[in-house]
Design a protein around this motif. Structure first.
Motif, short mmCIF file in Angstrom:
data_model
loop_
_atom_site.label_atom_id
_atom_site.label_comp_id
_atom_site.label_asym_id
_atom_site.label_seq_id
_atom_site.Cartn_x
_atom_site.Cartn_y
_atom_site.Cartn_z
N UNK A 129 -46.52 24.42 -32.85
CA UNK A 129 -45.55 25.51 -32.88
C UNK A 129 -45.90 26.51 -33.97
N UNK A 130 -45.67 27.78 -33.67
CA UNK A 130 -45.94 28.87 -34.60
C UNK A 130 -44.63 29.59 -34.89
N UNK A 131 -44.38 29.86 -36.17
CA UNK A 131 -43.18 30.61 -36.58
C UNK A 131 -43.61 31.76 -37.48
N UNK A 132 -42.71 32.68 -37.77
CA UNK A 132 -43.03 33.78 -38.68
C UNK A 132 -43.31 33.23 -40.07
N UNK A 133 -44.14 33.92 -40.79
CA UNK A 133 -44.63 33.42 -42.07
C UNK A 133 -43.51 33.21 -43.10
N UNK A 136 -38.70 29.40 -43.22
CA UNK A 136 -38.80 28.11 -43.90
C UNK A 136 -37.79 27.08 -43.40
N UNK A 137 -37.13 27.41 -42.29
CA UNK A 137 -36.12 26.49 -41.73
C UNK A 137 -36.66 25.66 -40.58
N UNK A 138 -37.64 26.19 -39.85
CA UNK A 138 -38.23 25.46 -38.72
C UNK A 138 -39.47 24.72 -39.21
N UNK A 140 -40.31 21.35 -37.70
CA UNK A 140 -40.77 20.39 -36.70
C UNK A 140 -40.21 20.77 -35.34
N UNK A 141 -40.70 20.11 -34.31
CA UNK A 141 -40.21 20.41 -32.96
C UNK A 141 -38.72 20.09 -32.82
N UNK A 142 -38.25 19.14 -33.56
CA UNK A 142 -36.83 18.79 -33.50
C UNK A 142 -35.96 19.95 -33.96
N UNK A 143 -36.48 20.77 -34.87
CA UNK A 143 -35.73 21.91 -35.39
C UNK A 143 -35.59 23.04 -34.37
N UNK A 211 -48.49 27.97 -38.69
CA UNK A 211 -48.27 26.77 -37.89
C UNK A 211 -47.52 25.76 -38.73
N UNK A 212 -46.50 25.16 -38.14
CA UNK A 212 -45.71 24.16 -38.86
C UNK A 212 -45.59 22.88 -38.04
#
Length: 263
Positions: A129-133, A136-138, A140-143, A211-212
């Protein structure tokens, strides 16, 4: 006079016989007699870097998959003709006989294997999964429960995202469109294949996204052929084995991923 006429007749016959045969030996072969290179029609979603994409300068299709299929075709003694099309149209195109095979970072699944023949796996991947830089809240996939997720239509990423509870799924025709939607704030995350996400981050210099979390799945890519075309599937497998044996596969892998393939 009669002797002279006879001698002249013999000379004419000699010239006509050997002269014409000499001219005939110099004539070029007819087109039908000339050997023609066989062409392997390959379907691919050419917006999936670093596996397949269009070079901005040459306008040619390049990438790991493109180099690999050319190496395989060389072993088979055929030429490659790439047809660009949407990912969700690849298997229907195979079934309709519009293309001979497809290489497009396609994950081998039991559902797809009911419709096509897959080659031996040529690449190991997984979903990430990719999020904005600045997100800081997401972590893992569970989030991702209840979040907005961008995916590419027809992919395993889309299938897995749809399993996430209360998530809003936005499907796009290409991976770049999904990344643009993330950059514009239209979604909270993009779910896609790990190497594709890594390439996007590298090209963007890590300015826009990151990527997180750990990869969600472990997947393998295969080259697909029509279910009835078992002969071609066997030839591709044989050529793939040879490309791995002679070191060409490793060269291509290092070129696009900067490291040797896993053993």
């Amino acid at each position: 006079m009669s002797k002279r006429l006879m001698a002249l007749s013999v000379l004419v016959i000699f010239v006509l016989t050997f002269g014409l045969s000499g001219c005939g030996s110099q004539q070029p072969a007819k087109p039908a007699e000339q050997s023609k290179a066989k062409v392997l029609k390959i379907g691919s979603d050419t917006a999936f870097a670093p596996f397949e994409f269009q070079d901005e300068n040459s306008k040619e299709y390049v990438g790991f998959d493109m180099d690999l299929v050319k190496a395989i075709a060389k072993q088979m003694g055929v030429e490659v003709q790439v047809q660009s099309m949407g990912f969700d149209g690849l298997i229907p195109a195979l079934e309709a006989g519009n293309i001979d095979a497809t290489i497009s970072a396609m994950t081998i699944t039991s559902e797809r294997a009911q419709k096509v023949n897959f080659s031996k796996p040529y690449y190991k991947s997984g979903l990430s999964m990719v999020v904005k830089v600045d997100n800081n809240t997401l972590k893992s996939f569970k989030d991702l429960e209840g979040k907005r997720i961008a995916v590419q239509i027809g992919t395993t990423g889309a299938d897995e995202a749809k399993k996430i509870k209360n998530a809003t799924i936005r499907e796009f025709n290409t991976a770049p469109e999904a990344f643009i939607e993330l950059k514009n704030g239209g979604v909270d995350a993009v779910v896609n294949d790990l190497p594709v996400n890594e390439y996007y981050i590298a090209q963007a210099g890590g300015k826009d996204a990151k990527i997180v979390g750990e990869p969600l799945t472990s997947e393998e890519y295969g080259i697909a052929t029509a279910k009835k075309n078992t002969e071609l599937a066997d030839k591709i497998n044989k050529a793939l084995d040879e490309v791995k044996k002679n070191g060409e596969y490793e060269k291509i892998y290092v070129k696009w991923f900067g490291k040797k393939p896993p053993q």
